[in-house]
Design a protein around this motif. Structure first.
Motif, PDB file in Angstrom:
ATOM      1  N   GLU A   6       0.756  -1.249  -0.065  1.00  0.00           N
ATOM      2  CA  GLU A   6      -0.179   0.023  -0.016  1.00  0.00           C
ATOM      3  C   GLU A   6       0.968   1.313  -0.117  1.00  0.00           C
ATOM      4  N   LEU A   7       1.969   1.163   0.487  1.00  0.00           N
ATOM      5  CA  LEU A   7       2.788   2.373   0.471  1.00  0.00           C
ATOM      6  C   LEU A   7       4.024   2.553  -0.581  1.00  0.00           C
ATOM      7  N   ARG A   8       4.173   3.747  -0.784  1.00  0.00           N
ATOM      8  CA  ARG A   8       5.299   4.042  -1.736  1.00  0.00           C
ATOM      9  C   ARG A   8       6.148   5.319  -1.293  1.00  0.00           C
ATOM     10  N   ILE A  12       2.481   9.695   3.440  1.00  0.00           N
ATOM     11  CA  ILE A  12       2.306  10.180   4.781  1.00  0.00           C
ATOM     12  C   ILE A  12       1.537   9.475   5.589  1.00  0.00           C
ATOM     13  N   ILE A  13       2.253   8.927   6.899  1.00  0.00           N
ATOM     14  CA  ILE A  13       1.336   8.000   7.707  1.00  0.00           C
ATOM     15  C   ILE A  13       1.812   8.479   9.014  1.00  0.00           C
ATOM     16  N   ASP A  14       1.216   7.552   9.885  1.00  0.00           N
ATOM     17  CA  ASP A  14       1.440   7.828  11.304  1.00  0.00           C
ATOM     18  C   ASP A  14       2.156   6.715  11.976  1.00  0.00           C
ATOM     19  N   THR A  48       0.293   3.009  11.251  1.00  0.00           N
ATOM     20  CA  THR A  48      -0.985   3.316  11.102  1.00  0.00           C
ATOM     21  C   THR A  48      -1.470   4.467   9.889  1.00  0.00           C
ATOM     22  N   PRO A  49      -2.717   4.275   9.103  1.00  0.00           N
ATOM     23  CA  PRO A  49      -2.813   5.413   8.294  1.00  0.00           C
ATOM     24  C   PRO A  49      -3.715   6.481   8.774  1.00  0.00           C
ATOM     25  N   ILE A  50      -3.345   7.657   7.910  1.00  0.00           N
ATOM     26  CA  ILE A  50      -3.869   8.757   8.542  1.00  0.00           C
ATOM     27  C   ILE A  50      -5.299   8.806   7.924  1.00  0.00           C
ATOM     28  N   PRO A  51      -6.404   8.709   8.896  1.00  0.00           N
ATOM     29  CA  PRO A  51      -7.716   8.750   8.206  1.00  0.00           C
ATOM     30  C   PRO A  51      -8.306  10.279   7.489  1.00  0.00           C
ATOM     31  N   LEU A  52      -9.109  10.281   6.624  1.00  0.00           N
ATOM     32  CA  LEU A  52      -9.432  11.422   5.783  1.00  0.00           C
ATOM     33  C   LEU A  52     -10.232  11.924   6.612  1.00  0.00           C
ATOM     34  N   THR A  53     -10.242  13.118   7.017  1.00  0.00           N
ATOM     35  CA  THR A  53     -10.984  14.089   7.690  1.00  0.00           C
ATOM     36  C   THR A  53     -10.813  15.453   6.942  1.00  0.00           C
ATOM     37  N   THR A 104      -7.874   6.844   3.478  1.00  0.00           N
ATOM     38  CA  THR A 104      -6.855   7.307   4.134  1.00  0.00           C
ATOM     39  C   THR A 104      -5.969   8.350   3.341  1.00  0.00           C
ATOM     40  N   LEU A 105      -5.108   9.104   3.781  1.00  0.00           N
ATOM     41  CA  LEU A 105      -4.365  10.162   3.021  1.00  0.00           C
ATOM     42  C   LEU A 105      -3.304   9.279   2.285  1.00  0.00           C
ATOM     43  N   HIS A 106      -2.708   8.221   2.681  1.00  0.00           N
ATOM     44  CA  HIS A 106      -1.738   7.814   1.775  1.00  0.00           C
ATOM     45  C   HIS A 106      -2.420   7.075   0.515  1.00  0.00           C
ATOM     46  N   GLY A 107      -3.893   6.787   0.690  1.00  0.00           N
ATOM     47  CA  GLY A 107      -4.741   6.146  -0.305  1.00  0.00           C
ATOM     48  C   GLY A 107      -4.930   7.331  -1.492  1.00  0.00           C
ATOM     49  N   VAL A 108      -5.183   8.556  -1.036  1.00  0.00           N
ATOM     50  CA  VAL A 108      -5.520   9.430  -1.789  1.00  0.00           C
ATOM     51  C   VAL A 108      -4.180   9.952  -2.698  1.00  0.00           C
ATOM     52  N   GLN A 109      -2.949  10.071  -1.807  1.00  0.00           N
ATOM     53  CA  GLN A 109      -1.734  10.164  -2.557  1.00  0.00           C
ATOM     54  C   GLN A 109      -1.661   9.119  -3.628  1.00  0.00           C
ATOM     55  N   ASN A 110      -1.692   8.133  -3.351  1.00  0.00           N
ATOM     56  CA  ASN A 110      -1.481   6.991  -4.424  1.00  0.00           C
ATOM     57  C   ASN A 110      -2.488   7.036  -5.537  1.00  0.00           C
ATOM     58  N   ALA A 111      -3.634   7.203  -5.196  1.00  0.00           N
ATOM     59  CA  ALA A 111      -4.634   7.534  -6.264  1.00  0.00           C
ATOM     60  C   ALA A 111      -4.294   8.649  -7.229  1.00  0.00           C
TER      61      ALA A 111
END
Length: 129
Positions: A6-8, A12-14, A48-53, A104-111
């Motif tokens: 999931e990471l590249r 940005i993660i926690d 841990t992922p950073i949730p989208l807020t 998650t923030l890293h999910g948005v970054q990756n997409a």
């Protein structure tokens, strides 16, 4: 916990166990056993992922218009994040909708990177407090 696939670099993660009062960590390298940030290794179990807020989306450059988060133009693309997925508009094509469940923030970054080839600029001082 986050899976290694999931990471590249640049995500940005926690971390569960923070070091030196870090508020977040930025992935600098990834291998099958751990990531490195600021030359310190973290096992995937520590991450841990950073949730989208709304605050995180605002820090990532999105603006909220009637429950649609719009990041605006990235290169020749316009990107909208809606509850059913990303809407990507290319200046020479019809809109394309990808129903990508991302929370998650890293999910948005990756997409964003996968769809546009461009990194999402994030003001980290606003994103995570």
């Amino acid at each position: 916990m986050i899976n290694s696939n999931e990471l590249r670099i640049g995500n940005i993660i926690d971390a569960i166990k923070k070091r030196h009062n870090e508020k977040y960590i930025i992935v600098e390298s990834v291998n099958s056993e751990c990531i490195n940030s600021d030359w310190r290794p973290y096992n995937f179990i520590q991450l841990t992922p950073i949730p989208l807020t709304p605050e995180v989306l605002l820090a990532a450059g999105f603006q909220n218009f009637d429950n649609t988060w719009i990041v605006g133009r990235i290169s020749e693309w316009e990107v909208h994040l809606m509850k059913y997925g990303f809407v990507i508009t290319h200046e020479t094509c019809d809109p394309r909708i990808w129903n990508i469940p991302i929370n998650t923030l890293h999910g948005v970054q990756n997409a964003i990177f996968a769809l546009t080839g461009t990194e999402l600029e994030i003001d980290l001082t606003k994103a995570i407090k």
